[in-house]
Design a protein around this motif. Structure first.
Motif, PDB file in Angstrom:
ATOM      1  N   LEU A  12      33.303  52.043  38.793  1.00 30.22           N
ATOM      2  CA  LEU A  12      34.552  51.755  37.850  1.00 30.22           C
ATOM      3  C   LEU A  12      33.833  52.020  36.318  1.00 30.22           C
ATOM      4  O   LEU A  12      34.556  52.195  34.942  1.00 30.22           O
ATOM      5  N   ASP A  26      34.768  54.250  33.480  1.00 32.65           N
ATOM      6  CA  ASP A  26      35.487  53.157  32.384  1.00 32.65           C
ATOM      7  C   ASP A  26      34.768  53.967  30.890  1.00 32.65           C
ATOM      8  O   ASP A  26      34.717  54.457  29.623  1.00 32.65           O
ATOM      9  N   LYS A  45      42.653  44.023  32.568  1.00 37.38           N
ATOM     10  CA  LYS A  45      41.262  44.244  32.781  1.00 37.38           C
ATOM     11  C   LYS A  45      40.935  42.514  32.096  1.00 37.38           C
ATOM     12  O   LYS A  45      39.750  41.616  32.734  1.00 37.38           O
TER      13      LYS A  45
END
Length: 181
Positions: free
Chosen positions: A9, A13, A154
């Motif tokens: 992730l 990102d 997030k």
């Protein structure tokens, strides 16, 4: 397994941020070229530029919204500063305050996303020069709103984890000074 998912992730990102940054740079460069060309054509009319305002409108909208999403993703957006946190003695209360700010941001971005998606899906207008749907012009708004929603969620997750365990070493908080938000 958990660390592998987090590493994946993080890579996604970083790639998304880099791709969106380059997209904004390319948009700005293309806008510069088109504007320069339109000024040259005004003095030396060797071609028709009846289309340039539509293209610039599309590029400018995309530049503004994708640029806003990039700075949101990287916590680089303009703000008046976090002058309240330094007055909050409790570490957990400080993280709760930041969670509250993220929740307010989430509400605002969710409203923006809903109405921009409604606008994009409901428009039947066409541009004059290319006769293309204005949905293409408006599409950058819900896309960037969705990206900003994901990143706000997030951020809320990180703040919640820090409320539950203030000693937790979260990668983004290690890089970032906690006193400067």
């Amino acid at each position: 397994m958990k660390q592998t998912v987090i590493d994946s992730l993080t890579k996604i990102d970083k790639m998304l941020v880099k791709a969106m940054r380059w997209f904004c740079i390319l948009l700005l460069g293309a806008m510069t070229v088109i504007l320069t060309l339109s000024m040259v054509v005004r003095f030396y009319p060797f071609m028709s530029m009846h289309w340039f305002d539509e293209v610039l409108e599309l590029m400018f909208a995309a530049l503004v919204f994708y640029g806003a999403a990039v700075v949101w993703m990287e916590h680089q957006h303009f703000s008046v500063g976090d002058w309240i946190s330094k007055y909050i003695a409790s570490v957990r209360l400080r993280f709760f305050y930041r969670l509250l700010v993220e929740l307010i941001s989430l509400i605002f971005i969710a409203i923006f996303f809903k109405y921009s998606l409604d606008l994009t899906l409901s428009t039947e207008e066409q541009t004059t020069a290319f006769a293309m749907s204005k949905k293409w012009l408006y599409m950058c708004m819900p896309i960037c709103g969705a990206i900003m929603l994901v990143y706000t969620i997030k951020n809320m997750y990180i703040e919640l984890a820090l409320i539950l365990n203030p000693d937790l070493q979260v990668e983004e908080r290690v890089k970032e000074d906690l006193s400067a938000w």
